[in-house]
Design a protein around this motif. Sequence first.
Motif, PDB file in Angstrom:
ATOM      1  N   TRP A 112      35.354  52.751  42.090  1.00  0.00           N
ATOM      2  CA  TRP A 112      35.209  52.104  40.892  1.00  0.00           C
ATOM      3  C   TRP A 112      36.274  52.463  39.706  1.00  0.00           C
ATOM      4  CZ3 TRP A 112      33.324  47.523  39.793  1.00  0.00           C
ATOM      5  CH2 TRP A 112      32.323  47.208  40.561  1.00  0.00           C
ATOM      6  N   VAL A 170      37.707  45.755  40.937  1.00  0.00           N
ATOM      7  CA  VAL A 170      37.254  44.697  39.885  1.00  0.00           C
ATOM      8  C   VAL A 170      37.229  43.203  40.742  1.00  0.00           C
ATOM      9  CG1 VAL A 170      37.476  43.248  37.638  1.00  0.00           C
ATOM     10  CG2 VAL A 170      37.810  45.908  37.913  1.00  0.00           C
ATOM     11  N   ASP A 171      38.226  42.966  41.247  1.00  0.00           N
ATOM     12  CA  ASP A 171      38.483  41.725  41.832  1.00  0.00           C
ATOM     13  C   ASP A 171      37.409  41.415  43.259  1.00  0.00           C
ATOM     14  OD1 ASP A 171      40.564  41.133  40.288  1.00  0.00           O
ATOM     15  OD2 ASP A 171      42.090  41.573  41.630  1.00  0.00           O
ATOM     16  N   PHE A 179      34.658  42.748  43.304  1.00  0.00           N
ATOM     17  CA  PHE A 179      33.177  42.361  42.690  1.00  0.00           C
ATOM     18  C   PHE A 179      33.228  41.010  42.318  1.00  0.00           C
ATOM     19  CE2 PHE A 179      30.153  41.948  39.339  1.00  0.00           C
ATOM     20  CZ  PHE A 179      28.995  42.459  39.943  1.00  0.00           C
ATOM     21  N   VAL A 180      34.147  40.438  41.811  1.00  0.00           N
ATOM     22  CA  VAL A 180      34.052  39.086  41.389  1.00  0.00           C
ATOM     23  C   VAL A 180      34.109  38.371  42.745  1.00  0.00           C
ATOM     24  CG1 VAL A 180      35.257  37.408  40.210  1.00  0.00           C
ATOM     25  CG2 VAL A 180      35.436  39.626  39.234  1.00  0.00           C
ATOM     26  N   HIS A 223      35.922  49.594  34.524  1.00  0.00           N
ATOM     27  CA  HIS A 223      35.967  48.526  35.708  1.00  0.00           C
ATOM     28  C   HIS A 223      34.892  47.989  35.784  1.00  0.00           C
ATOM     29  CE1 HIS A 223      40.001  50.954  36.668  1.00  0.00           C
ATOM     30  NE2 HIS A 223      40.160  49.860  35.960  1.00  0.00           N
ATOM     31  N   SER A 264      34.557  44.124  35.436  1.00  0.00           N
ATOM     32  CA  SER A 264      33.882  43.166  36.534  1.00  0.00           C
ATOM     33  C   SER A 264      32.709  42.328  36.080  1.00  0.00           C
ATOM     34  CB  SER A 264      33.751  44.222  37.843  1.00  0.00           C
ATOM     35  OG  SER A 264      32.546  44.901  37.680  1.00  0.00           O
TER      36      SER A 264
END
Length: 454
Positions: A134, A140-141, A143-144, A196, A200
């Motif tokens: 994290w 972040v990407d 998780f998306v 983050h 996210s």
Amino acid sequence: MSILKFPENFIWGVATSAYQIEGAWNEDGRSPSHWDTFAHTPGKTRNGESGDVACDHYHRWPEDIALMASLGIQAYRFSVSWPRILPTGGSQVNQKGLDFYDKLVDGLLEKGIRPFITLYHWELPQTLQDLGGWPEREVVDHFVALADVVSRRLGDRVKDWITHNEPWCTSMLGHQIGQHAPGWQDWPAALKAAHHVLLSHGLAVPVIRANAPQAEVGIAPNYEPAYPLTRAPEDVEAARLWDGYFIRWFNDPLFGLHYPADMVALYETKKCLPHGLDFVQAGDMEAIAVPLDFIGVNNYTRQIMSGQISLNHVQTAASPNPNASYTEMDWEVYPNSLYDTLNRLHFHYHAPKIYVTENGCSYSDGPDGNGRIADQRRVDYFQGYLAGVHQAIGNGVPVAGYFIWSFMDNFEWARGYSQRFGIVYVDYQTQQRLPKDSAYWYKDVIKHNRLKTN
Ligand code: FCB
């Protein structure tokens, strides 16, 4: 005796999370998460216990949801295991993993139980942890992408989505205190992780809405409000510090108030933010403040703060309350912590809708000779907190539902199997499930949509 009636559409649910109940940690293409790694590392959890088998829910889910239905449970909050769905963290979907949740959702809907999905309840694929986890913006990407894959597949049937469970735990308990995976003690990394996680969340919300136009999306932070021991200025200051560290750092950005300036200044002075907020890029704060359909409240207890406390000891600085009762987690039973939190979220932060997404208590009462589990202390706990929920609704706070933590006893993270939060008892030798008295009490509350108090 008085009867507290709840609003007609109030939703009564129970909650669990994947790693705490599923087991099957290396089946059907699931890869290790950072919690598997952490739990398999000697010394990290009580007696080296892990979620390898847990409640074996991965195989026993039909029995579990049948039991929910028999108790009249109306909604079930569960989480998806990220490494079951995207074992490498990347784009390679493991269909078997996704199929598991697909069947679970259909099974719930057949029984008239409304699924509430949590996308992240603390299981990061180890491959992403190996990239830095994290504190790295790259996650972040990823998780998306998880949010996209899951909402594409289930968004036609699942209306209620929670991005993250307890961002404070992911970032601070995991990276600053080190009691949870990945077990770091690194302030700057923890504050980057926090950013983050929040980012996210903000970036996943529109993706979920695009895939599931009927969806309502929220997040479930944990709230442990601080109360000063006395009105002495240093006690009030100590409570303010806790509040900034635990609640405002996460809540203020979510509600469009940016990171709290007093805490930014303090963190900079104490070198927790050695380069200030350099990890915040243009547009991040707007993304984090995406309007929510609801906020989830996880609340169990409060903190009593007093005296001069240093930032490094803020999480151990609380004073015990000699007049209170404590659960086996050593958490004070304090129903007003939920009542006050609900009021604050609506009247201060203007939350449009609130679900209590977790509330519960650990008591280890087990079966007597007749197989009965008389957990009156748990019933008393719920009675107290729910009376507060009812009172908040009376004040005009839009509380739409309440989820008990937990449906059944399960793996309580670093505390292993020593803590029993369930309204259903689990015999870990036989995997037998036994409803406790509190389960029957809840069944009655749900059936009549009301609480009886003395
Ligand atoms: C919360 C967690 C949940 C459970 C309860 C007791 O912090 O979200 O998984 O461990 O505490």
